[in-house]
Write an enzyme that holds these catalytic residues in place. Structure first.
Site, short mmCIF file in Angstrom:
data_model
loop_
_atom_site.label_atom_id
_atom_site.label_comp_id
_atom_site.label_asym_id
_atom_site.label_seq_id
_atom_site.Cartn_x
_atom_site.Cartn_y
_atom_site.Cartn_z
N LYS A 13 0.83 -1.22 0.00
CA LYS A 13 0.00 0.00 0.00
C LYS A 13 0.86 1.27 0.00
CE LYS A 13 -1.90 -0.92 4.00
NZ LYS A 13 -1.34 -2.18 4.45
N ARG A 88 -9.72 0.99 8.49
CA ARG A 88 -9.52 -0.44 8.77
C ARG A 88 -10.68 -1.03 9.53
NH1 ARG A 88 -3.16 -1.78 9.56
NH2 ARG A 88 -2.44 0.06 8.50
N ARG A 127 11.82 -6.38 5.33
CA ARG A 127 11.50 -4.99 4.99
C ARG A 127 12.32 -4.00 5.82
NH1 ARG A 127 5.38 -2.64 4.85
NH2 ARG A 127 5.44 -2.86 7.10
N ARG A 160 11.22 -1.89 11.19
CA ARG A 160 10.16 -1.46 12.11
C ARG A 160 10.00 -2.50 13.21
NH1 ARG A 160 4.96 0.20 8.67
NH2 ARG A 160 3.97 -1.18 10.16
N ARG A 171 -0.76 -8.62 13.28
CA ARG A 171 -1.25 -7.68 12.26
C ARG A 171 -1.92 -8.42 11.11
NH1 ARG A 171 4.07 -5.39 11.07
NH2 ARG A 171 3.19 -4.11 9.42
P1 ADP Z 1 0.85 -2.03 7.92
O1 ADP Z 1 -0.21 -1.71 6.91
O2 ADP Z 1 2.11 -2.55 7.32
O3 ADP Z 1 0.35 -2.84 9.09
P2 ADP Z 1 0.86 0.71 8.94
O4 ADP Z 1 2.08 1.53 8.94
O5 ADP Z 1 -0.27 1.11 8.05
O6 ADP Z 1 1.38 -0.74 8.61
O7 ADP Z 1 0.28 0.60 10.43
C1 ADP Z 1 1.10 0.30 11.53
C2 ADP Z 1 0.25 0.19 12.78
O8 ADP Z 1 -0.42 1.43 13.05
C3 ADP Z 1 -0.87 -0.84 12.72
O9 ADP Z 1 -0.41 -2.15 13.03
C4 ADP Z 1 -1.82 -0.29 13.80
O10 ADP Z 1 -1.33 -0.56 15.10
C5 ADP Z 1 -1.73 1.21 13.60
N1 ADP Z 1 -2.73 1.69 12.62
C6 ADP Z 1 -2.48 2.19 11.38
N2 ADP Z 1 -3.62 2.52 10.77
C7 ADP Z 1 -4.63 2.22 11.62
C8 ADP Z 1 -6.04 2.32 11.56
N3 ADP Z 1 -6.66 2.80 10.48
N4 ADP Z 1 -6.77 1.92 12.64
C9 ADP Z 1 -6.17 1.45 13.74
N5 ADP Z 1 -4.83 1.31 13.86
C10 ADP Z 1 -4.06 1.70 12.82
#
Ligand code: ADP
Length: 231
Positions: A13, A88, A127, A160, A171
């Site tokens: 993404k 999400r 990554r 990360r 996740r």
């Molecule tokens: P990825 O898509 O690789 O899991 P992100 O960088 O988008 O990584 O998100 C990292 C973390 O941030 C998620 O595991 C969650 O804890 C939090 N997060 C990100 N976006 C949301 C969201 N829309 N709702 C709730 N938590 C979120």
């Protein structure tokens, strides 16, 4: 144009959102990056959110929704956005619709980058991100020219913390049990497009380009159509 990219962790993404933002003059909004910025700035919200992020859990809607919606508001309505990682949950999707409706915008396309679980695990385990701008590398699939150094800005690379251990598994589980449910929300609105995200970055990017161009030219089916663009 306001676009969503939906996909499991490691689906690509962030990489694709960044690439798409230029030709379509879209602002890339990543909820994960907003949280990471909040950690770095040691804000109160950052401190509260960090424990969830480190464990690979979703940050509660009461914190996530205002953070992202306020950020979109602050960007103003001049440019469209490509949202990465938000929404999400159903509550997030509804909050986004309400906000867009208020400013006479709407989600135009929700694009699901579908990637197999085996591929996701491989991608996440190697990554790396650069410290300056979060440019993404992979130890095997996309190594930097000089070890531990970003090709684009020279900053050092890091892994990360939530890309290792139990957080990775958590996740994935959350994506496939909870986030996947928002696909139906957009499918019912005729806005969902599914793309095969297992392919290489450039191939996925070409599919996205042609999808967005087709949308702009009015060549995608309108209401009620669920277009699947698998090769
Ligand atoms: P990825 O898509 O690789 O899991 P992100 O960088 O988008 O990584 O998100 C990292 C973390 O941030 C998620 O595991 C969650 O804890 C939090 N997060 C990100 N976006 C949301 C969201 N829309 N709702 C709730 N938590 C979120």
């Amino acid at each position: 144009m306001d676009i969503l990219l939906i996909g499991a962790p490691g689906a690509g993404k962030g990489t694709q959102a960044e690439k798409l933002s230029q030709p379509f003059a879209l602002r890339h909004v990543s909820s994960g990056d907003l949280f990471r910025e909040a950690f770095e700035k040691h804000t109160e919200l950052g401190a509260k959110a960090q424990s969830y992020v480190d464990l690979g859990e979703l940050v509660p809607d009461e914190m996530t929704i205002p953070l992202v919606i306020r950020h979109i508001e602050a960007l103003g309505g001049m440019q469209g956005v490509v949202l990465d990682g938000f929404p999400r949950t159903l509550a997030q999707a509804q909050a986004l619709d309400t906000e867009f409706m208020r400013v006479k915008r709407q989600v135009d396309l929700a694009i699901y980058l579908k990637v197999s679980r085996g591929e996701l695990v491989q991608r996440l385990s190697g990554r790396l991100f650069c410290n300056a701008y979060q440019h993404v590398y992979h130890t095997t699939f996309c190594p930097p020219r000089v070890a531990d150094c970003c090709d684009l800005d020279g900053s050092s690379l890091y892994q990360r913390p939530d890309d290792t251990g139990e957080a990775v598994r958590r996740r994935q589980v959350i994506f496939f049990t909870q986030t996947i449910q928002i696909l139906d929300y957009y499918r019912k609105q005729g806005k969902l497009i599914e793309l095969d995200g297992n392919q290489r970055i450039e191939q996925v990017y070409m599919m996205l380009l042609s999808t967005l161009n087709a949308f702009r030219e009015g060549k995608l089916g309108s209401k009620g159509s669920h277009i699947t663009m698998l090769p």
